[in-house]
Design a protein around this motif. Structure first.
Motif, PDB file in Angstrom:
ATOM      1  N   GLN A   1       0.824  -1.218   0.000  1.00  0.00           N
ATOM      2  CA  GLN A   1       0.000   0.000   0.000  1.00  0.00           C
ATOM      3  C   GLN A   1       0.853   1.261   0.000  1.00  0.00           C
ATOM      4  O   GLN A   1       0.590   2.206  -0.749  1.00  0.00           O
ATOM      5  CB  GLN A   1      -0.940  -0.018   1.202  1.00  0.00           C
ATOM      6  N   GLU A   2       1.895   1.293   0.838  1.00  0.00           N
ATOM      7  CA  GLU A   2       2.678   2.521   0.974  1.00  0.00           C
ATOM      8  C   GLU A   2       3.660   2.719  -0.176  1.00  0.00           C
ATOM      9  O   GLU A   2       3.963   3.853  -0.549  1.00  0.00           O
ATOM     10  CB  GLU A   2       3.427   2.517   2.309  1.00  0.00           C
ATOM     11  N   SER A   3       4.158   1.620  -0.741  1.00  0.00           N
ATOM     12  CA  SER A   3       5.096   1.749  -1.864  1.00  0.00           C
ATOM     13  C   SER A   3       4.374   1.905  -3.198  1.00  0.00           C
ATOM     14  O   SER A   3       5.015   2.183  -4.217  1.00  0.00           O
ATOM     15  CB  SER A   3       5.995   0.506  -1.928  1.00  0.00           C
ATOM     16  N   LYS A   4       3.044   1.695  -3.182  1.00  0.00           N
ATOM     17  CA  LYS A   4       2.231   1.749  -4.405  1.00  0.00           C
ATOM     18  C   LYS A   4       2.718   0.724  -5.427  1.00  0.00           C
ATOM     19  O   LYS A   4       2.708   0.959  -6.633  1.00  0.00           O
ATOM     20  CB  LYS A   4       2.232   3.165  -4.992  1.00  0.00           C
ATOM     21  N   LEU A   5       3.142  -0.435  -4.916  1.00  0.00           N
ATOM     22  CA  LEU A   5       3.701  -1.492  -5.759  1.00  0.00           C
ATOM     23  C   LEU A   5       2.696  -1.962  -6.800  1.00  0.00           C
ATOM     24  O   LEU A   5       3.035  -2.127  -7.976  1.00  0.00           O
ATOM     25  CB  LEU A   5       4.137  -2.666  -4.881  1.00  0.00           C
ATOM     26  N   ALA A   6       1.430  -2.169  -6.367  1.00  0.00           N
ATOM     27  CA  ALA A   6       0.431  -2.694  -7.309  1.00  0.00           C
ATOM     28  C   ALA A   6       0.233  -1.738  -8.466  1.00  0.00           C
ATOM     29  O   ALA A   6       0.178  -2.152  -9.634  1.00  0.00           O
ATOM     30  CB  ALA A   6      -0.897  -2.931  -6.581  1.00  0.00           C
ATOM     31  N   TYR A   7       0.140  -0.447  -8.166  1.00  0.00           N
ATOM     32  CA  TYR A   7      -0.043   0.528  -9.234  1.00  0.00           C
ATOM     33  C   TYR A   7       1.160   0.547 -10.172  1.00  0.00           C
ATOM     34  O   TYR A   7       1.012   0.581 -11.409  1.00  0.00           O
ATOM     35  CB  TYR A   7      -0.268   1.926  -8.660  1.00  0.00           C
ATOM     36  N   LYS A   8       2.367   0.532  -9.620  1.00  0.00           N
ATOM     37  CA  LYS A   8       3.577   0.619 -10.442  1.00  0.00           C
ATOM     38  C   LYS A   8       3.691  -0.584 -11.379  1.00  0.00           C
ATOM     39  O   LYS A   8       4.023  -0.442 -12.558  1.00  0.00           O
ATOM     40  CB  LYS A   8       4.812   0.732  -9.550  1.00  0.00           C
ATOM     41  N   ILE A   9       3.410  -1.777 -10.843  1.00  0.00           N
ATOM     42  CA  ILE A   9       3.505  -2.981 -11.670  1.00  0.00           C
ATOM     43  C   ILE A   9       2.448  -2.962 -12.764  1.00  0.00           C
ATOM     44  O   ILE A   9       2.746  -3.215 -13.947  1.00  0.00           O
ATOM     45  CB  ILE A   9       3.350  -4.241 -10.787  1.00  0.00           C
ATOM     46  N   GLU A  10       1.208  -2.648 -12.402  1.00  0.00           N
ATOM     47  CA  GLU A  10       0.124  -2.686 -13.382  1.00  0.00           C
ATOM     48  C   GLU A  10       0.276  -1.594 -14.444  1.00  0.00           C
ATOM     49  O   GLU A  10       0.036  -1.836 -15.627  1.00  0.00           O
ATOM     50  CB  GLU A  10      -1.217  -2.549 -12.666  1.00  0.00           C
TER      51      GLU A  10
END
Length: 879
Positions: free
Chosen positions: A472-481
């Protein structure tokens, strides 16, 4: 303990209260407002569960009562504070104490009047702007972003360096740039307040927190605009307008979907978490598409203007959007600056029911009042907020996206980033392995043991809480997608620089499921479902079995909670599952009558058509009886011959509606099919699952209102609408006047008790009730406790059915002059237990057999119904 005289005195005071109602209130409105006021005045931990039928002015009454209490309570508190100050200096000369108290009172009044004058000046300015039709200022995003250079074309997707959890500062503003953090801290959002005295509004310590749907929020704003309530600090009411400041936290949605939409296609991301991640990305300096609406030094003046205008003009959600656009500030951040000065804060269910959402917005419930309008579905809303779904196809897509991302950035990932990205891969692979194996299960659906789900690939060895926080804090899901979408768009377009926009936020679905998976197992269950179709997909679903724990933070924090709705009956579930530990004296219930006169309502239980025919009992075991279905068709056919204009019939499910129509369309003997005969009486419409309810409703309306009576105009034959309980037509649709002269409910729409979800709910309620009974009463025999626990589960199941019925039949009567007939087609409605769960105003309108009646009339047969309907509509001059 209060004496009888004290109780009488309090009742007398309530009767004399002026609730500042803009119209002459009905008796039921007076009763409703007094009850709301009494609950709020009673003190900490009070709960009111109040029912007032649609059309009785419930929302306006809520506002009048709560604001009258709020102003009176503040006035009382200020007087008490002044008296306490006088006691502190009681040894001083009387003239000195009097002077001190006078100065304190004058200072409070001056501050309030200064605030009112300031807001009034803003109102005048806003009105001038409207009158002159001045064009709103627009922001040229291209000019703002065109001069920025991005040294690394991959900077948008590269993860920031990640410190260990212990080394990271725990800060609500950690996702923002340094410049944004400094600005927000100066605004009092997340840091020490540094506002100048001349910028400070008089902060409202006690607020009314409202949680209605979007349409009701707009109605609330309109209703508040009608009120003129007294200045709580002045000895006499002020003469200028003192409508309470209102701020709508639906501006949180505006944050990305509107204000920043032109910056980065934010609103098209398809997921709230994805929108939030993209919004946060647009606030960072490294992105070449930085959001120009992000708070910064030069926007401080506009932010204060937004705050003052929002508090002065009673804006709805569209107004907040336009205001933010005209001032070139983000409505989300700017509206938060108005929170301290607002007396009413409206926000939708998801933002109220989730503690994390309230904390993120700075919404505090301690000492404040929470009012939930349209609260009949609050328990379902709690469950929906915490629900999560994940498909095998989603995991496969997510694994592919992760592979693309690691191939490009794997060598640049170091330390915590490398470890956590690897753990995300393990979780995806482990869940995929379990779901692949689930394809071989014999059952199509069932309950999943969380331990079995986390065993593959050693998922159970991962600290899930820390991994969720990292994602959530690293915004990993957004960056990958977004990077995967960028790669796909490059392949399709054959050029670099295409806009990155994930088509389906599958990794955000994974995060939501992991959050649910981390919840205590006693609160929820995980289910698997084999999906039909060529993909042979598998779906995992998390269901919150009880809203008690999730709602407890609201119930324990707020000064008082009001649950209000048009159809709250039966009340037991709210008391037992939202406030189970609350003492009985702290819960107030009220079921108001309707504002219509008794002669405007006819309620009839239809047990069958005639002696010798199958009785109407549309239980799951008997509803397939084709003869009974045919008799139902004959009953509807006869009703359509007597009832003018619109008739609405609600069925238990879409599947059963299809089955009934199929039987009606078949020819029986020499007579024409019932379906064809219905078409000659009324224009027939049918709600379809997944279809457009707006289109069907418009056609139904046109068929009724398109032709009327008058000079040279042929009277319309009206229309028949076949709908479904719990469908799109059963809630929120207005069948007032000619659109709903008769509403019929076929059967009792019990949920499917054989489904894994309802099995789990029933087992949970039974087990928790049994545990509570054993703990509270050691003398109770086990057999007796077990029987009571089983009955509690059955009551919950039956109450769910009756809430759906009550919501459907509440569609017909919408205002004081309206009239309608309600037909309950099932002999089980004659049982006292079932009738007791209908709203009081429905029970009061139930037709009773006349003295000496026999046969059809006494037994609830069709002949008695036709006589009752004929007399009812002849009495209205339309028979």
């Amino acid at each position: 303990m209060d004496s009888a005289d004290d109780v009488i005195d309090v009742t007398h005071q309530l009767e004399k209260l002026d609730f500042h109602h803009p119209y002459t209130p009905y008796d039921v409105q007076e009763l409703f407002m007094r009850t709301v006021y009494q609950v709020l005045e009673a003190g900490e931990g009070q709960v009111g569960i109040l029912e007032s039928p649609t059309g009785t002015g419930k929302s306006l009454s809520l506002i009048c009562a709560s604001l009258t209490w709020l102003r009176n309570h503040k006035s009382t508190r200020h007087e008490a504070a002044l008296q306490a100050a006088g006691e502190e200096y009681k040894d001083e000369p009387a003239w000195l104490v009097d002077q001190l108290l006078r100065r304190k009172r004058e200072e409070l009044v001056r501050r309030w009047d200064d605030r009112e004058k300031r807001l009034e000046a803003v109102r005048i300015k806003e009105k001038t702007l409207e009158d002159r039709s001045r064009k709103r200022r627009r922001i040229d995003e291209a000019a703002a972003t065109g001069s920025q250079k991005v040294d690394d074309e991959d900077a948008e997707w590269l993860l920031d360096d990640w410190e260990s959890r212990d080394a990271r500062p725990q800060d609500a503003l950690s996702g923002l740039s340094k410049e944004s953090r400094e600005v927000l801290e100066r605004l009092g959002l997340g840091g020490p307040k540094k506002r100048d005295e001349d910028e400070e509004l008089l902060e409202e310590e006690i607020k009314v927190r409202g949680s209605p749907p979007v349409t009701v929020q707009d109605k609330m704003v309109t209703s508040v605009d009608l009120l003129h309530v007294a200045n709580p600090l002045a000895a006499v009411p002020v003469h200028h307008r003192t409508a309470p400041p209102v701020i709508s936290i639906l501006a949180a949605v505006v944050r990305s979907q509107r204000a920043a939409d032109d910056v980065g296609d934010v609103s098209r991301l398809g997921s709230v978490q994805a929108i939030n991640d993209r919004c946060a990305e647009l606030q960072q300096n490294k992105s070449g598409k930085k959001c120009s609406f992000v708070p910064k030094e030069e926007l401080l003046s506009q932010t204060h203007q937004f705050r003052d205008a929002a508090l002065a003009t009673l804006p709805d959600i569209e107004d907040l959007h336009q205001l933010g656009k005209s001032l070139a500030v983000c409505p989300y951040y700017a509206s938060r600056t108005a929170l301290p000065g607002a007396e009413i804060v409206t926000l939708p269910y998801p933002l109220l029911l989730q503690k994390s959402a309230r904390d993120a917005l700075g919404i505090k419930l301690e000492g404040n009042v929470v009012i939930i309008d349209e609260a009949h579905n609050v328990m379902d809303a709690v469950a929906n907020v915490h629900a999560a779904e994940l498909k095998l196809s989603d995991l496969r897509k997510g694994r592919g996206m992760l592979g693309v991302y690691v191939k490009r950035f794997g060598k640049k990932l170091k330390g915590e980033n490398r470890v956590n990205v690897g753990q995300v891969g393990r979780v995806i692979n482990g869940l995929t392995e379990w779901m692949e194996g689930a394809k071989n299960f014999k059952q199509e659906h069932g309950i999943v043991d969380p331990n079995d789900l986390t065993r593959p690939k050693g998922i159970d060895q991962i600290n899930m809480y820390e991994l969720i926080q990292y994602i959530q804090e690293s915004k990993l899901a957004y960056k990958i997608e977004s990077y995967a979408a960028h790669v796909d768009s490059d392949k399709e377009a054959g050029k670099a620089g295409a806009t990155a926009r994930p088509s389906s936020p599958v990794l955000h679905a994974l995060v939501s499921f992991l959050v649910a998976l981390a919840n205590p197992s006693s609160e929820g269950r995980i289910f698997y479902q084999k999906m039909t179709g060529p993909l042979a997909d598998i779906q995992l679903s998390y269901l919150l079995l009880s809203p008690t724990h999730a709602f407890s933070s609201i119930a324990s924090s707020a000064r008082a909670v009001i649950l209000a709705g048009g159809t709250m009956s039966p009340f037991e579930d709210y008391r037992n599952h939202l406030f189970p530990s609350l003492a009985a004296p702290k819960v107030t219930t009220l079921s108001c009558g309707h504002v219509i006169p008794p002669q405007n309502l006819c309620v009839w239980t239809l047990a069958g058509t005639r002696p010798g025919a199958p009785p109407f009992e549309f239980s799951y075991q008997r509803r397939g009886d084709r003869e009974m279905i045919a008799e139902l068709g004959l009953a509807v056919l006869n009703m359509c011959a007597v009832v003018p204009d619109g008739v609405v019939v609600f069925f238990p499910s879409y599947g059963y509606l299809d089955e009934v129509v199929g039987v009606w369309q078949q020819q029986r003997g020499a007579a024409a099919p019932i379906w064809d005969r219905l078409q000659t009486r009324k224009t027939v419409f049918r709600e379809a699952k997944g279809g457009s309810s707006d289109e069907v409703l418009q056609q139904y309306t046109d068929a009724i209102l398109g032709s009327g009576t008058g000079d040279g105009v042929t009277k319309a034959k009206g229309a028949l609408l076949l709908s479904v309980v719990g469908g799109k037509m059963s809630e929120g649709i207005n069948f007032s006047d000619r659109l709903g002269r008769c509403v019929m409910v076929v059967g009792l729409p019990y949920p499917n008790i054989a489904s894994p979800e309802w099995k789990a709910k029933m087992e949970y309620i039974e087990s928790t009730t049994l545990s509570n009974l054993v703990a509270s009463s050691k003398d109770m025999r086990k057999e007796e406790a077990a029987a009571q626990a089983k009955q509690a589960a059955r009551d919950f199941y039956e109450n769910a059915c009756m809430r759906a019925v009550n919501q459907s039949i509440g569609r017909a009567i919408r205002h004081r002059g309206d009239y309608a007939a309600i037909v309950l087609a099932d002999r089980r409605y004659g049982a006292e237990r079932i009738r007791g769960k209908l709203p009081a105003w429905i029970r009061g309108g139930m037709a009773t057999a006349p003295a000496g009646a026999t046969g059809d009339e006494k037994g609830g047969m069709l002949g008695g119904l036709m006589g009752a309907l004929g007399g009812f509509f002849r009495g209205k001059g339309v028979g």
